[in-house]
Design a protein around this motif. Structure first.
Motif, PDB file in Angstrom:
ATOM      1  N   ALA A  24     -20.061 -12.862  20.968  1.00 39.81           N
ATOM      2  CA  ALA A  24     -18.885 -13.316  21.720  1.00 39.81           C
ATOM      3  C   ALA A  24     -18.503 -14.730  21.313  1.00 39.81           C
ATOM      4  CB  ALA A  24     -19.153 -13.258  23.223  1.00 39.81           C
ATOM      5  N   GLN A  25     -19.500 -15.590  21.143  1.00 42.75           N
ATOM      6  CA  GLN A  25     -19.197 -16.963  20.735  1.00 42.75           C
ATOM      7  C   GLN A  25     -18.619 -17.012  19.325  1.00 42.75           C
ATOM      8  OE1 GLN A  25     -22.377 -19.806  21.876  1.00 42.75           O
ATOM      9  NE2 GLN A  25     -20.755 -20.149  23.375  1.00 42.75           N
ATOM     10  N   CYS A  26     -19.145 -16.185  18.433  1.00 46.37           N
ATOM     11  CA  CYS A  26     -18.581 -16.121  17.082  1.00 46.37           C
ATOM     12  C   CYS A  26     -17.105 -15.743  17.155  1.00 46.37           C
ATOM     13  CB  CYS A  26     -19.342 -15.111  16.232  1.00 46.37           C
ATOM     14  SG  CYS A  26     -21.030 -15.598  15.805  1.00 46.37           S
ATOM     15  N   LEU A  27     -16.794 -14.735  17.959  1.00 49.83           N
ATOM     16  CA  LEU A  27     -15.404 -14.283  18.109  1.00 49.83           C
ATOM     17  C   LEU A  27     -14.547 -15.324  18.822  1.00 49.83           C
ATOM     18  CD1 LEU A  27     -16.281 -10.652  19.190  1.00 49.83           C
ATOM     19  CD2 LEU A  27     -14.994 -11.251  17.122  1.00 49.83           C
ATOM     20  N   ASP A  28     -15.117 -15.968  19.818  1.00 46.58           N
ATOM     21  CA  ASP A  28     -14.398 -16.959  20.620  1.00 46.58           C
ATOM     22  C   ASP A  28     -13.979 -18.164  19.780  1.00 46.58           C
ATOM     23  OD1 ASP A  28     -13.359 -18.353  22.800  1.00 46.58           O
ATOM     24  OD2 ASP A  28     -15.262 -18.535  23.846  1.00 46.58           O
ATOM     25  N   ARG A  35     -11.209 -15.184  14.637  1.00 46.62           N
ATOM     26  CA  ARG A  35     -11.159 -15.418  16.085  1.00 46.62           C
ATOM     27  C   ARG A  35     -10.425 -14.264  16.766  1.00 46.62           C
ATOM     28  NH1 ARG A  35      -8.053 -20.003  19.306  1.00 46.62           N
ATOM     29  NH2 ARG A  35      -9.056 -19.605  21.294  1.00 46.62           N
ATOM     30  N   ASP A  36     -11.022 -13.771  17.865  1.00 45.76           N
ATOM     31  CA  ASP A  36     -10.432 -12.661  18.608  1.00 45.76           C
ATOM     32  C   ASP A  36     -10.813 -12.813  20.078  1.00 45.76           C
ATOM     33  OD1 ASP A  36      -9.860 -10.157  19.845  1.00 45.76           O
ATOM     34  OD2 ASP A  36     -10.064  -9.121  17.925  1.00 45.76           O
ATOM     35  N   ASP A  37      -9.896 -13.372  20.868  1.00 47.32           N
ATOM     36  CA  ASP A  37     -10.177 -13.651  22.276  1.00 47.32           C
ATOM     37  C   ASP A  37     -10.479 -12.390  23.075  1.00 47.32           C
ATOM     38  OD1 ASP A  37      -9.743 -16.343  21.741  1.00 47.32           O
ATOM     39  OD2 ASP A  37      -7.707 -16.349  22.553  1.00 47.32           O
ATOM     40  N   ASN A  38      -9.754 -11.312  22.814  1.00 48.50           N
ATOM     41  CA  ASN A  38      -9.963 -10.078  23.573  1.00 48.50           C
ATOM     42  C   ASN A  38     -11.360  -9.497  23.329  1.00 48.50           C
ATOM     43  OD1 ASN A  38      -7.342 -10.124  24.686  1.00 48.50           O
ATOM     44  ND2 ASN A  38      -6.518  -9.152  22.862  1.00 48.50           N
ATOM     45  N   LYS A  39     -11.774  -9.456  22.079  1.00 43.71           N
ATOM     46  CA  LYS A  39     -13.110  -8.953  21.771  1.00 43.71           C
ATOM     47  C   LYS A  39     -14.185  -9.899  22.306  1.00 43.71           C
ATOM     48  CE  LYS A  39     -12.387  -6.162  17.628  1.00 43.71           C
ATOM     49  NZ  LYS A  39     -12.675  -6.059  16.190  1.00 43.71           N
ATOM     50  N   ALA A  40     -13.928 -11.196  22.231  1.00 41.10           N
ATOM     51  CA  ALA A  40     -14.897 -12.165  22.758  1.00 41.10           C
ATOM     52  C   ALA A  40     -15.140 -11.902  24.242  1.00 41.10           C
ATOM     53  CB  ALA A  40     -14.398 -13.594  22.543  1.00 41.10           C
ATOM     54  N   VAL A  41     -14.071 -11.687  24.992  1.00 42.11           N
ATOM     55  CA  VAL A  41     -14.208 -11.412  26.421  1.00 42.11           C
ATOM     56  C   VAL A  41     -15.017 -10.138  26.647  1.00 42.11           C
ATOM     57  CG1 VAL A  41     -12.905 -10.698  28.473  1.00 42.11           C
ATOM     58  CG2 VAL A  41     -12.170 -12.682  27.155  1.00 42.11           C
ATOM     59  N   ARG A  42     -14.763  -9.127  25.832  1.00 39.48           N
ATOM     60  CA  ARG A  42     -15.490  -7.867  25.980  1.00 39.48           C
ATOM     61  C   ARG A  42     -16.995  -8.078  25.811  1.00 39.48           C
ATOM     62  NH1 ARG A  42     -14.272  -4.174  21.633  1.00 39.48           N
ATOM     63  NH2 ARG A  42     -16.406  -3.726  21.141  1.00 39.48           N
ATOM     64  N   GLN A  61     -15.342 -19.265  31.829  1.00 42.84           N
ATOM     65  CA  GLN A  61     -14.396 -20.157  31.146  1.00 42.84           C
ATOM     66  C   GLN A  61     -13.149 -19.390  30.713  1.00 42.84           C
ATOM     67  OE1 GLN A  61     -17.039 -22.030  28.119  1.00 42.84           O
ATOM     68  NE2 GLN A  61     -16.300 -23.916  29.051  1.00 42.84           N
ATOM     69  N   CYS A  62     -13.351 -18.199  30.174  1.00 42.45           N
ATOM     70  CA  CYS A  62     -12.205 -17.383  29.757  1.00 42.45           C
ATOM     71  C   CYS A  62     -11.349 -16.995  30.961  1.00 42.45           C
ATOM     72  CB  CYS A  62     -12.686 -16.128  29.028  1.00 42.45           C
ATOM     73  SG  CYS A  62     -13.469 -16.449  27.433  1.00 42.45           S
ATOM     74  N   LYS A  67      -7.933 -17.002  28.838  1.00 45.91           N
ATOM     75  CA  LYS A  67      -8.140 -16.792  27.403  1.00 45.91           C
ATOM     76  C   LYS A  67      -8.693 -15.387  27.160  1.00 45.91           C
ATOM     77  CE  LYS A  67     -10.701 -18.978  23.634  1.00 45.91           C
ATOM     78  NZ  LYS A  67     -11.637 -20.061  23.318  1.00 45.91           N
ATOM     79  N   GLY A  68      -7.870 -14.515  26.585  1.00 46.33           N
ATOM     80  CA  GLY A  68      -8.296 -13.165  26.267  1.00 46.33           C
ATOM     81  C   GLY A  68      -8.147 -12.167  27.405  1.00 46.33           C
ATOM     82  N   LEU A  69      -7.697 -12.645  28.558  1.00 45.45           N
ATOM     83  CA  LEU A  69      -7.459 -11.798  29.721  1.00 45.45           C
ATOM     84  C   LEU A  69      -6.658 -12.617  30.735  1.00 45.45           C
ATOM     85  CD1 LEU A  69     -10.794 -11.459  31.737  1.00 45.45           C
ATOM     86  CD2 LEU A  69     -10.234 -13.331  30.256  1.00 45.45           C
ATOM     87  N   PRO A  70      -6.067 -11.968  31.729  1.00 45.31           N
ATOM     88  CA  PRO A  70      -5.297 -12.741  32.710  1.00 45.31           C
ATOM     89  C   PRO A  70      -6.189 -13.717  33.487  1.00 45.31           C
ATOM     90  CG  PRO A  70      -4.787 -10.398  32.879  1.00 45.31           C
ATOM     91  CD  PRO A  70      -5.964 -10.526  31.952  1.00 45.31           C
ATOM     92  N   ARG A  71      -5.646 -14.867  33.785  1.00 43.80           N
ATOM     93  CA  ARG A  71      -6.378 -15.875  34.551  1.00 43.80           C
ATOM     94  C   ARG A  71      -6.743 -15.308  35.923  1.00 43.80           C
ATOM     95  NH1 ARG A  71      -5.864 -22.188  35.173  1.00 43.80           N
ATOM     96  NH2 ARG A  71      -6.882 -22.409  37.194  1.00 43.80           N
ATOM     97  N   ASP A  72      -7.989 -15.547  36.335  1.00 45.38           N
ATOM     98  CA  ASP A  72      -8.460 -15.083  37.634  1.00 45.38           C
ATOM     99  C   ASP A  72      -9.466 -16.104  38.168  1.00 45.38           C
ATOM    100  OD1 ASP A  72      -9.707 -13.814  39.821  1.00 45.38           O
ATOM    101  OD2 ASP A  72      -9.520 -11.836  38.901  1.00 45.38           O
TER     102      ASP A  72
END
Length: 119
Positions: A24-28, A35-42, A61-62, A67-72
């Motif tokens: 996830a950190q590599c992707l983030d 870089r892929d925020d969506n995959k990092a979140v997954r 943090q995401c 970042k990579g998903l809606p803010r919550d």
């Protein structure tokens, strides 16, 4: 970094929480992979849901930044708290920030100070 990302991915695909977090950190941050925020979140979520505190912090943090998903803010505070309660200093600091600013939890200066001191 490319080789490290490959090894993290292998471990991640075998269900290893540390590998999932590492990948996830590599992707983030785009370390060894695009870089892929969506995959990092997954991958953060896979590790976080296994109770891995560093991933809970990363997912929080995401969630807080959207970042990579809606803010919550509520979910961000929840994941920071999960990490904090395991003694993760970054989780404690993140949860203290949520308490101080009232992000996802009621604003509480006294409780914020308590978590800042733990961190």
């Amino acid at each position: 970094c490319v080789k490290a990302a490959q090894y993290y991915r292998l471990a991640a695909d075998q269900g290893d929480a540390g590998g999932q977090h590492g990948y996830a950190q590599c992707l983030d941050f785009g370390r060894g992979v695009p870089r892929d925020d969506n995959k990092a979140v997954r991958y953060y979520r896979l590790a976080a849901d296994q109770g891995y505190a560093p991933a809970q912090h990363g997912l929080a943090q995401c969630l807080l930044s959207g970042k990579g998903l809606p803010r919550d803010d509520n979910e961000a505070a929840r994941y920071y708290r999960l990490a904090a309660d395991q003694g993760d200093a970054r989780g404690q600091y993140g949860y203290a920030q949520c308490l101080y600013f009232g992000d996802g939890v009621p604003q509480d200066d006294n409780e914020a100070v308590r978590y800042y001191r733990l961190a």
